[in-house]
Design an enzyme around this catalytic site. Structure first.
Site, PDB file in Angstrom:
ATOM      1  N   HIS A   1       0.849  -1.185   0.000  1.00  0.00           N
ATOM      2  CA  HIS A   1       0.000   0.000   0.000  1.00  0.00           C
ATOM      3  C   HIS A   1       0.885   1.235   0.000  1.00  0.00           C
ATOM      4  O   HIS A   1       1.955   1.222   0.613  1.00  0.00           O
ATOM      5  CB  HIS A   1      -0.906   0.019   1.250  1.00  0.00           C
ATOM      6  CG  HIS A   1      -2.060   0.935   1.101  1.00  0.00           C
ATOM      7  ND1 HIS A   1      -1.967   2.274   1.363  1.00  0.00           N
ATOM      8  CD2 HIS A   1      -3.328   0.702   0.673  1.00  0.00           C
ATOM      9  CE1 HIS A   1      -3.138   2.829   1.118  1.00  0.00           C
ATOM     10  NE2 HIS A   1      -3.978   1.902   0.692  1.00  0.00           N
TER      11      HIS A   1
ATOM     12  N   ASP B   1      -7.980  -5.286   0.072  1.00  0.00           N
ATOM     13  CA  ASP B   1      -8.490  -6.067  -1.050  1.00  0.00           C
ATOM     14  C   ASP B   1      -8.117  -7.532  -0.972  1.00  0.00           C
ATOM     15  O   ASP B   1      -8.662  -8.349  -1.709  1.00  0.00           O
ATOM     16  CB  ASP B   1      -7.987  -5.472  -2.370  1.00  0.00           C
ATOM     17  CG  ASP B   1      -8.714  -4.196  -2.700  1.00  0.00           C
ATOM     18  OD1 ASP B   1      -9.897  -4.103  -2.355  1.00  0.00           O
ATOM     19  OD2 ASP B   1      -8.101  -3.281  -3.274  1.00  0.00           O
TER      20      ASP B   1
END
Ligand code: CMC
Length: 430
Positions: A307, A365
């Site tokens: 991320h 996700d």
């Protein structure tokens, strides 16, 4: 030098003092607005790795500590005690609602769920196998053609109605896109159902038989929407702000955000995670795929890992991981092997030097797709589900941007690396 200023000295000795802004939390920010005027240079930061594009009161993230807060409330507390509708009110209005305010907000969203009947014609124009994200962005963009009575960004009442319409109608549009894909009749919303129950009803009910809503499925969706609701200046939200900064009507700005979300580096990752797990297929293949992800000459990445902001565990992934177990345990779907494969992959990657050194942890996700799959939602709809949750964040940011007294059209500068000036050569001389 002032304590609240940053001194910048150029190679030729020109000095500038850049004001430092202090937020409520998080790193200070150097105001470089005067840099070009004073020093004749621009800053260069592709991907906005160290650049704040706005001031915002909505969401706070501490990527080092794995912290996420909406309007100051830790996401863990909201996930445990709140609902998506209450979180939506919080994001849009800045504070938690009273019981009456919540009831009225909930009622307002319920009564805006139907689409203008004319809009249903759009769906007939798409190919039956069109990707639902393509349909979603096109139909949301077209809302400005149907609801142009409320696109005056300077009118607070218009801004409210726009927010309610986006939040209320996105599930209806999403479900209609799904029904087109599977060749079933469009199912009208039922305003007696809550937000997530109604979405499940529109997705899975058919006129030929009664449909029983599974409360665990509704609870799981509600949690996922809370966790997806906002994430400060991510790619799609920044896109909404940028498109909206020109004064474009807000439905177009949201449609732009939906398009930005679709990419596999952003909201499209949940779809890509499932495809990756299916490609891996078996725990014996994990090592091979992890090696591929580490190979600099191979473009393959472990989807659902890494991320831009979180260099620690993504707090949303921790919450979702628990829900994935609950959903799979209680719904008893046959997809447990996929979850087990995901858990094994997670363990291998977390112990791997490459992933440790680069601070690559599972993100939101990584698990959301597994839950969606267990709920019977097809892979192509995963990013659409993300968009439904994120729509309230986009709307809150658009409202904040449009009412910011210091607001300007977004217009970055560049480092030009093209040809220097040259003369046109007639075609017969080239
Ligand atoms: N697998 C393997 N290596 C990776 C991965 C990954 N998933 N993610 C980052 N890296 C490596 C990357 O190759 C780079 O290595 P090096 O320093 O040797 O060049 C280093 O880690 C830093 O990566 P980056 O691409 O410079 O980092 P970024 O902040 O620009 O990208 C990211 C963040 C999310 C796009 C990236 O981690 C990624 O592509 N992850 C997979 C896609 C994904 O799961 N996206 C969902 C993000 S969370 C939900 C959302 O925002 O919508």
């Amino acid at each position: 030098m002032r304590q609240d200023a940053f001194r910048l000295i150029s190679p030729d000795g020109t000095e500038s003092e850049m004001k430092i802004h202090r937020g409520t939390m998080g790193p200070d920010v150097i105001d470089i607005g005067a840099l070009y005027r004073e020093q004749g240079v621009f800053t260069y930061d592709p991907g906005f790795v160290a650049t704040g594009s706005c001031a915002s009161k909505i969401t706070y993230i501490d990527g080092e500590q794995g912290v996420l807060m909406y309007r100051g409330y830790p996401v863990e507390q909201l996930a445990k005690h709140s609902s998506f509708i209450e979180v939506s009110y919080l994001l849009l209005h800045g504070s938690l609602p009273s019981a009456d305010e919540l009831a009225e907000f909930d009622r307002t969203i319920r009564v805006h769920t139907m689409l203008n009947e004319g809009m249903l014609n759009f769906f007939k124009g798409f190919r039956y196998d069109a990707h639902p994200m393509a349909i979603l962005s096109a139909v949301v963009g077209s809302m400005s053609a149907y609801y142009h009575d409320t696109t005056d960004a300077d009118n607070p009442e218009h801004r409210d109605i726009f927010a309610h319409r986006i939040l209320a109608k996105l599930p209806t549009i999403a479900a209609a896109a799904y029904k087109l894909n599977v060749g079933q009749p469009f199912i009208y919303p039922r305003n007696d159902l809550n937000y997530c129950e109604n979405l499940l009803h529109m997705l899975f009910a058919v006129p030929a038989e009664p449909y029983q809503i599974d409360p665990i499925a509704a609870e799981a969706l509600d949690l996922l929407f809370i966790l997806h609701a906002d994430h400060e200046q991510n790619c799609s939200t920044s896109t909404v702000r940028m498109a909206g900064s020109s004064g474009a009507n807000p439905y177009s700005a949201i449609a732009a955000g939906i398009s930005a979300l679709w990419g596999p580096a952003h909201g499209g990752a949940n779809e890509a995670v499932l495809e990756m797990l299916e490609e891996i297929g078996d725990a014996s293949q994990i090592g091979k795929f992890v090696d591929k992800a580490k190979d600099r000459n191979d473009p393959f990445r472990l989807m659902g890992f890494g991320h831009r902001v979180y260099k620690n565990f993504d707090p949303r992934a921790t919450i979702i991981r628990e829900m994935a177990h609950k959903v799979l345990g209680q719904l008893g779907r046959a997809d447990t092997p996929l979850l087990n494969l995901a858990l094994e992959l997670e363990q291998v990657a977390l112990k791997d030097e490459y992933f440790i050194e680069k601070n690559l942890y599972p993100n939101v996700d990584f698990y959301s797709g597994i839950i969606y799959r267990a709920l019977g939602i097809p892979t192509s709809m995963f990013t659409v589900m993300f968009a439904i949750g994120r729509s309230v964040g986009w709307t809150a940011h658009w409202r904040e941007m449009i009412t910011d007294p210091n607001g300007k059209i977004s217009r970055p500068r560049q480092l030009y690396t093209g040809s220097a000036e040259r003369d046109y050569i007639p075609i017969d001389k080239r």
